[in-house]
Design an enzyme around this catalytic site. Structure first.
Site, PDB file in Angstrom:
ATOM      1  N   GLU A  40      43.583  40.524  37.422  1.00 43.83           N
ATOM      2  CA  GLU A  40      43.014  39.251  37.845  1.00 43.83           C
ATOM      3  C   GLU A  40      43.781  38.070  37.250  1.00 43.83           C
ATOM      4  O   GLU A  40      44.129  38.068  36.069  1.00 43.83           O
ATOM      5  CB  GLU A  40      41.553  39.173  37.391  1.00 43.83           C
ATOM      6  CG  GLU A  40      40.846  37.876  37.717  1.00 43.83           C
ATOM      7  CD  GLU A  40      39.494  37.753  37.034  1.00 43.83           C
ATOM      8  OE1 GLU A  40      38.620  37.064  37.583  1.00 43.83           O
ATOM      9  OE2 GLU A  40      39.306  38.344  35.943  1.00 43.83           O
ATOM     10  N   LYS A 111      36.477  36.226  45.163  1.00 40.38           N
ATOM     11  CA  LYS A 111      35.521  36.749  44.176  1.00 40.38           C
ATOM     12  C   LYS A 111      34.127  36.158  44.391  1.00 40.38           C
ATOM     13  O   LYS A 111      33.954  34.940  44.465  1.00 40.38           O
ATOM     14  CB  LYS A 111      36.029  36.423  42.775  1.00 40.38           C
ATOM     15  CG  LYS A 111      35.210  37.014  41.637  1.00 40.38           C
ATOM     16  CD  LYS A 111      35.863  36.650  40.312  1.00 40.38           C
ATOM     17  CE  LYS A 111      35.115  37.203  39.118  1.00 40.38           C
ATOM     18  NZ  LYS A 111      35.767  36.781  37.843  1.00 40.38           N
ATOM     19  N   CYS A 146      36.673  41.730  38.372  1.00 41.11           N
ATOM     20  CA  CYS A 146      36.211  41.452  37.007  1.00 41.11           C
ATOM     21  C   CYS A 146      34.685  41.395  36.907  1.00 41.11           C
ATOM     22  O   CYS A 146      34.032  42.432  36.922  1.00 41.11           O
ATOM     23  CB  CYS A 146      36.870  40.176  36.498  1.00 41.11           C
ATOM     24  SG  CYS A 146      36.819  40.032  34.682  1.00 41.11           S
TER      25      CYS A 146
END
Length: 265
Positions: A40, A111, A146
């Site tokens: 990421e 995300k 994440c």
């Protein structure tokens, strides 16, 4: 199937342009792999909030171009981690790009769960809204990033959409490394899927990174795990094990909640 997980060190002092060239070279070195995964926000560092706006790129910016070429040069499927994307019509996004072995863009994932509570990514970036899967010849990838790893409903949605291999690039802090390993194994077991979780090494804006990228099979067995430093983790696995596991232990068929709207009293 062979996956190469590139755990990049993101440290202050290296320019974004220099790191981009270095990472492209690392990707090209993985020729012979089927899938290469980057972490990421490796261009900036996941905790370098103050440079997100400065280093944000349009979707088809310099990182896009460099990674598309690297995927094509190596002949691999490339999950290029994520970048701070500047949408000309909206906010910044934490955006993942997946390229085919021909260098074509195969998927974009913004995300969904932003980390930081009332600061950092949570206030600087917009939230994605779409679940994304990518069909490879041997398996279907489900994409998360994440902090998403803490939200099992996202991954169950990906499995419902056909995902068999869950790919999670991250910039996970060292102080919560035990959660990283635990959650990667939990997502694998509960979804009877492979999990490929790629973290970063080094220090982002004073935050030491966990490293310890990990590949987990559908039974929760750790097939490979990196250390704390920059490393390329390469693992061979059989994508057919997902179907076999789901047949031998058909827990997903016993789901009750979440399959249909609740009845009104």
């Amino acid at each position: 199937m062979r996956a190469s997980v590139i755990q990049i060190a993101v440290d202050e002092g290296e320019s974004v342009e220099s790191r981009r060239r270095r990472v492209a070279s690392m990707v090209r070195d993985q020729a012979g792999a089927d899938l290469v995964v980057l972490p990421e926000l490796w261009t900036t560092g996941a905790f370098a909030y103050e440079v997100f706006g400065q280093e944000a790129e349009p979707l088809e910016g310099p990182t896009y171009e460099a990674m598309a070429k690297a995927a094509s040069d190596a002949g691999v499927w490339l999950h290029a981690g994520s970048i701070p994307e500047r949408d000309p019509d909206g906010p910044l996004y934490n955006t993942s790009l997946v390229f085919s072995p021909a260098g074509d863009l195969a998927a974009v994932y913004r995300k969904i769960h932003r980390f930081g509570f009332d600061k950092g990514e949570a206030v600087l970036m917009g939230a994605g809204a779409e679940l994304v899967t990518v069909r490879l010849p041997a398996t279907t990838l489900g994409l998360g990033t994440c902090y998403d790893l803490r939200f099992p409903e996202l991954f169950r949605g990906l499995v419902d959409a056909g995902a068999e291999t869950l790919v999670v690039p991250a910039g996970w802090p060292e102080r919560r490394r035990s959660h990283w390993t635990l959650l990667a194994q939990a997502r694998a077991v509960e979804n009877q899927s492979f999990v490929i979780a790629c973290g970063t090494a080094g220090t982002h804006a004073g935050v030491p990174q966990a490293g310890h990228s990990i590949v987990v099979d559908p039974w929760g067995e750790v097939l490979a795990e990196a250390g704390a430093e920059e490393e390329v983790l390469t693992v061979d696995f059989d994508p057919g094990k997902v179907a076999t596991t789901r047949e031998q232990f058909p827990a997903l068929k016993d789901r009750v909640l979440g399959l249909q709207p609740p009845r009104r009293p």
